[in-house]
Motif scaffolding. Structure first.
Motif, mmCIF file in Angstrom:
data_model
loop_
_atom_site.group_PDB
_atom_site.id
_atom_site.type_symbol
_atom_site.label_atom_id
_atom_site.label_comp_id
_atom_site.label_asym_id
_atom_site.label_seq_id
_atom_site.Cartn_x
_atom_site.Cartn_y
_atom_site.Cartn_z
ATOM 1 N N LEU A 161 -11.654 -42.392 2.407
ATOM 2 C CA LEU A 161 -10.199 -42.117 2.812
ATOM 3 C C LEU A 161 -9.488 -43.475 2.945
ATOM 4 O O LEU A 161 -8.496 -43.693 3.072
ATOM 5 C CB LEU A 161 -10.264 -41.373 4.131
ATOM 6 N N THR A 162 -10.245 -44.245 3.758
ATOM 7 C CA THR A 162 -9.566 -45.745 4.176
ATOM 8 C C THR A 162 -9.201 -46.342 3.001
ATOM 9 O O THR A 162 -8.108 -47.067 2.593
ATOM 10 C CB THR A 162 -10.384 -46.768 4.889
ATOM 11 N N VAL A 163 -10.003 -46.529 1.878
ATOM 12 C CA VAL A 163 -9.662 -47.257 0.508
ATOM 13 C C VAL A 163 -8.981 -46.722 -0.341
ATOM 14 O O VAL A 163 -8.579 -47.315 -1.335
ATOM 15 C CB VAL A 163 -11.163 -47.938 0.017
ATOM 16 N N SER A 164 -8.875 -45.208 -0.257
ATOM 17 C CA SER A 164 -8.089 -44.564 -1.411
ATOM 18 C C SER A 164 -6.511 -44.658 -1.152
ATOM 19 O O SER A 164 -5.909 -44.311 -1.904
ATOM 20 C CB SER A 164 -8.464 -42.913 -1.470
ATOM 21 N N ASP A 165 -6.177 -45.124 0.058
ATOM 22 C CA ASP A 165 -4.488 -45.004 0.160
ATOM 23 C C ASP A 165 -4.317 -46.530 0.153
ATOM 24 O O ASP A 165 -4.109 -47.342 1.021
ATOM 25 C CB ASP A 165 -4.309 -44.607 1.509
ATOM 26 N N ILE A 169 3.286 -47.232 0.320
ATOM 27 C CA ILE A 169 3.662 -46.580 1.672
ATOM 28 C C ILE A 169 2.604 -46.347 2.532
ATOM 29 O O ILE A 169 2.581 -45.357 3.194
ATOM 30 C CB ILE A 169 4.706 -45.505 1.351
ATOM 31 N N ASN A 170 1.442 -47.324 2.343
ATOM 32 C CA ASN A 170 0.603 -47.175 2.738
ATOM 33 C C ASN A 170 0.561 -46.734 4.375
ATOM 34 O O ASN A 170 1.086 -47.438 5.103
ATOM 35 C CB ASN A 170 -0.467 -48.353 2.793
ATOM 36 N N ARG A 171 -0.157 -45.840 4.680
ATOM 37 C CA ARG A 171 0.014 -45.402 6.278
ATOM 38 C C ARG A 171 -0.438 -46.572 7.095
ATOM 39 O O ARG A 171 0.122 -46.410 8.314
ATOM 40 C CB ARG A 171 -0.696 -43.910 6.635
ATOM 41 N N LEU A 172 -1.454 -46.956 6.948
ATOM 42 C CA LEU A 172 -2.096 -47.897 7.971
ATOM 43 C C LEU A 172 -1.133 -48.912 8.118
ATOM 44 O O LEU A 172 -0.867 -49.634 9.238
ATOM 45 C CB LEU A 172 -3.429 -48.451 7.353
ATOM 46 N N LEU A 175 2.072 -47.724 10.332
ATOM 47 C CA LEU A 175 1.659 -47.504 11.415
ATOM 48 C C LEU A 175 1.400 -48.952 12.147
ATOM 49 O O LEU A 175 1.771 -48.951 13.490
ATOM 50 C CB LEU A 175 0.289 -46.566 11.689
ATOM 51 N N SER A 176 0.812 -49.586 11.590
ATOM 52 C CA SER A 176 0.516 -50.995 12.453
ATOM 53 C C SER A 176 1.763 -52.142 12.076
ATOM 54 O O SER A 176 1.520 -53.169 12.581
ATOM 55 C CB SER A 176 -0.713 -51.769 11.836
ATOM 56 N N ASP A 177 2.846 -51.759 11.546
ATOM 57 C CA ASP A 177 4.032 -52.497 11.166
ATOM 58 C C ASP A 177 3.237 -54.000 10.283
ATOM 59 O O ASP A 177 3.740 -55.119 10.627
ATOM 60 C CB ASP A 177 4.837 -53.013 12.477
ATOM 61 N N GLY A 178 2.627 -53.525 9.615
ATOM 62 C CA GLY A 178 2.060 -54.611 8.680
ATOM 63 C C GLY A 178 0.896 -55.504 9.277
ATOM 64 O O GLY A 178 0.447 -56.288 8.616
ATOM 65 N N LYS A 179 0.664 -55.205 10.230
ATOM 66 C CA LYS A 179 -0.590 -56.100 11.156
ATOM 67 C C LYS A 179 -2.140 -55.619 10.548
ATOM 68 O O LYS A 179 -2.993 -56.323 10.690
ATOM 69 C CB LYS A 179 -0.460 -55.934 12.743
ATOM 70 N N ALA A 180 -2.090 -54.485 9.737
ATOM 71 C CA ALA A 180 -3.475 -53.968 9.274
ATOM 72 C C ALA A 180 -3.044 -53.553 7.929
ATOM 73 O O ALA A 180 -2.203 -52.791 7.723
ATOM 74 C CB ALA A 180 -4.121 -52.811 10.063
ATOM 75 N N ASP A 181 -3.621 -54.275 6.966
ATOM 76 C CA ASP A 181 -3.488 -54.016 5.537
ATOM 77 C C ASP A 181 -4.641 -53.987 4.901
ATOM 78 O O ASP A 181 -5.400 -54.932 4.612
ATOM 79 C CB ASP A 181 -2.479 -55.138 5.049
ATOM 80 N N SER A 183 -5.010 -54.004 1.901
ATOM 81 C CA SER A 183 -5.325 -54.838 0.693
ATOM 82 C C SER A 183 -5.818 -56.364 0.801
ATOM 83 O O SER A 183 -6.270 -57.105 0.099
ATOM 84 C CB SER A 183 -3.725 -55.108 0.134
ATOM 85 N N ASP A 184 -5.845 -56.591 2.295
ATOM 86 C CA ASP A 184 -6.717 -57.758 2.734
ATOM 87 C C ASP A 184 -8.124 -57.428 2.789
ATOM 88 O O ASP A 184 -8.673 -56.736 3.800
ATOM 89 C CB ASP A 184 -6.111 -58.016 4.107
ATOM 90 N N THR A 185 -8.931 -57.701 1.732
ATOM 91 C CA THR A 185 -10.417 -57.370 1.572
ATOM 92 C C THR A 185 -11.011 -57.842 2.807
ATOM 93 O O THR A 185 -12.297 -57.169 3.454
ATOM 94 C CB THR A 185 -10.812 -57.499 0.328
ATOM 95 N N THR A 186 -10.853 -58.920 3.226
ATOM 96 C CA THR A 186 -11.593 -59.627 4.317
ATOM 97 C C THR A 186 -11.590 -58.814 5.632
ATOM 98 O O THR A 186 -12.242 -58.723 6.363
ATOM 99 C CB THR A 186 -11.142 -61.174 4.487
ATOM 100 N N ALA A 187 -10.123 -58.467 5.944
ATOM 101 C CA ALA A 187 -9.667 -57.722 7.020
ATOM 102 C C ALA A 187 -10.497 -56.383 6.919
ATOM 103 O O ALA A 187 -11.009 -55.842 7.861
ATOM 104 C CB ALA A 187 -8.406 -57.843 7.460
ATOM 105 N N LEU A 188 -10.070 -55.871 5.911
ATOM 106 C CA LEU A 188 -10.848 -54.389 5.735
ATOM 107 C C LEU A 188 -12.222 -54.450 5.703
ATOM 108 O O LEU A 188 -12.700 -53.499 6.521
ATOM 109 C CB LEU A 188 -10.396 -54.059 4.174
#
Length: 205
Positions: A161-165, A169-172, A175-181, A183-188
């Motif tokens: 569910l996390t990687v499919s969005d 307009i990704n919800r994460l 919700l985080s105002d861009g602080k959690a993305d 598409s940043d695979t290292t952070a993911l």
């Protein structure tokens, strides 16, 4: 044609890719799909079969290396290494397209199960799931083995569910105002690993 199908299916989903779009991308005529594969659905089945076989083998090989390393040092396998072996197809940039397609396949089986998805899940993913459950039980002997059947299923759902969005307009992101993305695979990878380690190793109340 297979490469075109993988690229388009992973980007748009099987249902949103037309036969004409497929043949245009592959630079072949429209009749080529029916001639070589029978239909778009049969092409999709072949793509998913090759994908699940390839990723299952890659995961199984990596898990075997984790277990062999633990055996060589006469210790329990490290839960973090087990988790990373599981999530790698979704967070490794070299496997990003395959990971996106794999997530779609699992969601398709959850939402619209078919004889095809059930066959591939049973053939490739069920044996692998048992191997991961065995490894996690070895890594966390204080947790009852039965608990890991639940926790493995929860792990799959969390990751998929996390990687499919991946929409704009990704919800994460919203919700985080861009602080959690994602598409940043290292952070993911880091966030998924931390969450799963805590969830998988938590003592049963």
């Amino acid at each position: 044609m297979i490469d075109s199908a993988v690229a388009l299916f992973s980007d748009k989903g099987v249902d949103n890719v037309s036969v004409r779009e497929l043949t245009s991308h592959a630079q072949v005529n429209v009749a080529a799909i029916n001639y070589h594969f029978g239909s778009k659905e049969q092409l999709a089945e072949l793509v998913f079969e090759q994908l699940t076989a390839r990723i299952s083998k890659s995961r199984a090989d990596e898990l075997e290396r984790v277990l062999a390393a633990a055996k060589a040092r006469a210790s329990r396998p490290e839960l973090e290494s087990i988790v990373r072996a599981f999530i790698r197809p979704y967070v490794d940039l070299s496997m990003r397209t395959e990971g996106a397609l794999l997530a779609q396949f699992i969601l398709q089986h959850r939402l619209r199960p078919s004889a095809m998805t059930a066959r591939l899940i049973g053939k490739y993913f069920d044996p692998l799931a048992r191997a991961f459950i065995d490894a996690m039980a070895q890594a966390c002997p204080a947790v009852p083995r039965t608990e890991f059947y639940w926790r493995y299923t929860f792990m799959v759902s969390t990751v998929v569910l996390t990687v499919s969005d991946t929409t704009r307009i990704n919800r994460l992101v919203r919700l985080s105002d861009g602080k959690a993305d994602p598409s940043d695979t290292t952070a993911l990878e880091g966030a998924l690993t931390r969450f799963l380690l805590g969830a998988l190793s938590a003592p049963k109340a």
